[in-house]
Scaffold this motif. Structure first.
Motif, PDB file in Angstrom:
ATOM      1  N   THR A  11       0.832  -1.212   0.000  1.00 27.67           N
ATOM      2  CA  THR A  11       0.000   0.000   0.000  1.00 27.67           C
ATOM      3  C   THR A  11       0.862   1.255   0.000  1.00 27.67           C
ATOM      4  O   THR A  11       0.457   2.299  -0.540  1.00 27.67           O
ATOM      5  N   TYR A  36      -7.685  -3.475   6.595  1.00 31.94           N
ATOM      6  CA  TYR A  36      -7.892  -2.181   5.937  1.00 31.94           C
ATOM      7  C   TYR A  36      -6.532  -1.535   5.753  1.00 31.94           C
ATOM      8  O   TYR A  36      -5.773  -1.408   6.720  1.00 31.94           O
ATOM      9  N   THR A  37      -6.236  -1.141   4.526  1.00 29.73           N
ATOM     10  CA  THR A  37      -4.919  -0.571   4.251  1.00 29.73           C
ATOM     11  C   THR A  37      -5.012   0.943   4.112  1.00 29.73           C
ATOM     12  O   THR A  37      -6.088   1.506   3.890  1.00 29.73           O
ATOM     13  N   GLY A  38      -3.866   1.599   4.213  1.00 32.00           N
ATOM     14  CA  GLY A  38      -3.831   3.051   4.043  1.00 32.00           C
ATOM     15  C   GLY A  38      -2.446   3.539   3.682  1.00 32.00           C
ATOM     16  O   GLY A  38      -1.437   2.877   3.961  1.00 32.00           O
ATOM     17  N   THR A  55      -5.570   7.123   7.454  1.00 39.78           N
ATOM     18  CA  THR A  55      -6.281   6.714   6.233  1.00 39.78           C
ATOM     19  C   THR A  55      -6.875   5.326   6.441  1.00 39.78           C
ATOM     20  O   THR A  55      -8.059   5.090   6.169  1.00 39.78           O
ATOM     21  N   ALA A  56      -6.052   4.405   6.954  1.00 36.75           N
ATOM     22  CA  ALA A  56      -6.531   3.031   7.192  1.00 36.75           C
ATOM     23  C   ALA A  56      -7.657   3.033   8.231  1.00 36.75           C
ATOM     24  O   ALA A  56      -8.675   2.345   8.061  1.00 36.75           O
ATOM     25  N   LYS A  59     -10.958   4.469   6.868  1.00 36.08           N
ATOM     26  CA  LYS A  59     -11.543   3.489   5.945  1.00 36.08           C
ATOM     27  C   LYS A  59     -12.265   2.401   6.749  1.00 36.08           C
ATOM     28  O   LYS A  59     -13.399   2.014   6.441  1.00 36.08           O
ATOM     29  N   ALA A  60     -11.592   1.900   7.772  1.00 34.24           N
ATOM     30  CA  ALA A  60     -12.153   0.812   8.579  1.00 34.24           C
ATOM     31  C   ALA A  60     -13.433   1.246   9.293  1.00 34.24           C
ATOM     32  O   ALA A  60     -14.450   0.549   9.239  1.00 34.24           O
ATOM     33  N   SER A  62     -15.442   3.633   8.585  1.00 37.82           N
ATOM     34  CA  SER A  62     -16.543   3.907   7.648  1.00 37.82           C
ATOM     35  C   SER A  62     -17.119   2.634   7.047  1.00 37.82           C
ATOM     36  O   SER A  62     -18.224   2.648   6.505  1.00 37.82           O
ATOM     37  N   GLU A  63     -16.376   1.533   7.179  1.00 38.87           N
ATOM     38  CA  GLU A  63     -16.896   0.232   6.714  1.00 38.87           C
ATOM     39  C   GLU A  63     -17.566  -0.535   7.851  1.00 38.87           C
ATOM     40  O   GLU A  63     -17.978  -1.678   7.674  1.00 38.87           O
TER      41      GLU A  63
END
Ligand code: THU
Length: 126
Positions: A11, A36-38, A55-56, A59-60, A62-63
Motif C-alpha cells: 500500500t 484495511y490498508t492506508g 487513512t486506514a 476506511k475501517a 466507515s466500513e
C-alpha cells in the motif's frame, strides 16, 4: 505478522507524498480478521495531509469496523517507524491495547502495544 507488513509495504506504493517524499504504508487488522490498508495522502495546502495510519483507520470505521487487533506501519526510516501523536490519539479511541507492528523497508520490525506509546491519552471524561 509478515503478511500484515507486506500489505503495508504494498500500500505504501500508493502513497501520494510529492512534498515530503516520505511514503508511508499501513495495514490495520480488525477483530474479525478484515484488513484495511492506508497510505499517506499529502496536499499543496500542507496541513491537510493525512497519515497512512489515519487513512486506514477512517476506511475501517466507515466500513463498520470498531475494534482492532494489529496495525502494521512501514516507512523508509533507519529504525522501525513510529506513528505520530495525532495518529496515536485517533487509534486510542478504538483499541488502546492493539499491537503496533512498526517496520522499515529494510526488514527491521518491532511490536509495541499502542497504550504504551500514549500514556495518559486524552479522554472526554466529565
Ligand atoms: N506520516 C505518516 O503517514 N505516518 C506517520 O506516522 C508519520 C508521518 C506522513 C505524513 C506526511 O505525509 C509524511 O509522512 C511526512 O511527515
Amino acid at each position: 505478522m509478515k503478511d500484515l507488513i507486506q500489505k503495508a509495504l504494498d500500500t505504501r506504493k500508493n502513497a501520494y507524498a510529492p512534498y515530503s517524499q516520505f511514503a508511508v504504508g499501513a495495514a490495520l487488522e480488525a477483530e474479525n480478521g478484515t484488513i484495511y490498508t492506508g497510505c499517506n495522502v499529502e496536499n499543496a495546502s500542507y496541513g491537510l495531509s493525512i497519515c497512512a495510519e489515519r487513512t486506514a483507520l477512517v476506511k475501517a470505521i466507515s466500513e463498520g469496523a470498531k475494534k482492532f487487533k494489529r496495525l502494521a506501519i512501514v516507512a523508509d526510516t533507519p529504525e522501525a517507524v513510529t506513528p505520530c501523536g495525532m495518529c496515536r490519539q485517533m487509534l486510542m479511541e478504538f483499541s488502546p491495547e492493539m499491537e503496533l507492528i512498526l517496520a522499515n523497508t529494510k526488514g527491521k520490525s518491532e511490536t509495541v502495544v499502542l497504550s504504551k506509546l500514549l500514556p495518559r491519552a486524552f479522554k472526554l471524561a466529565r
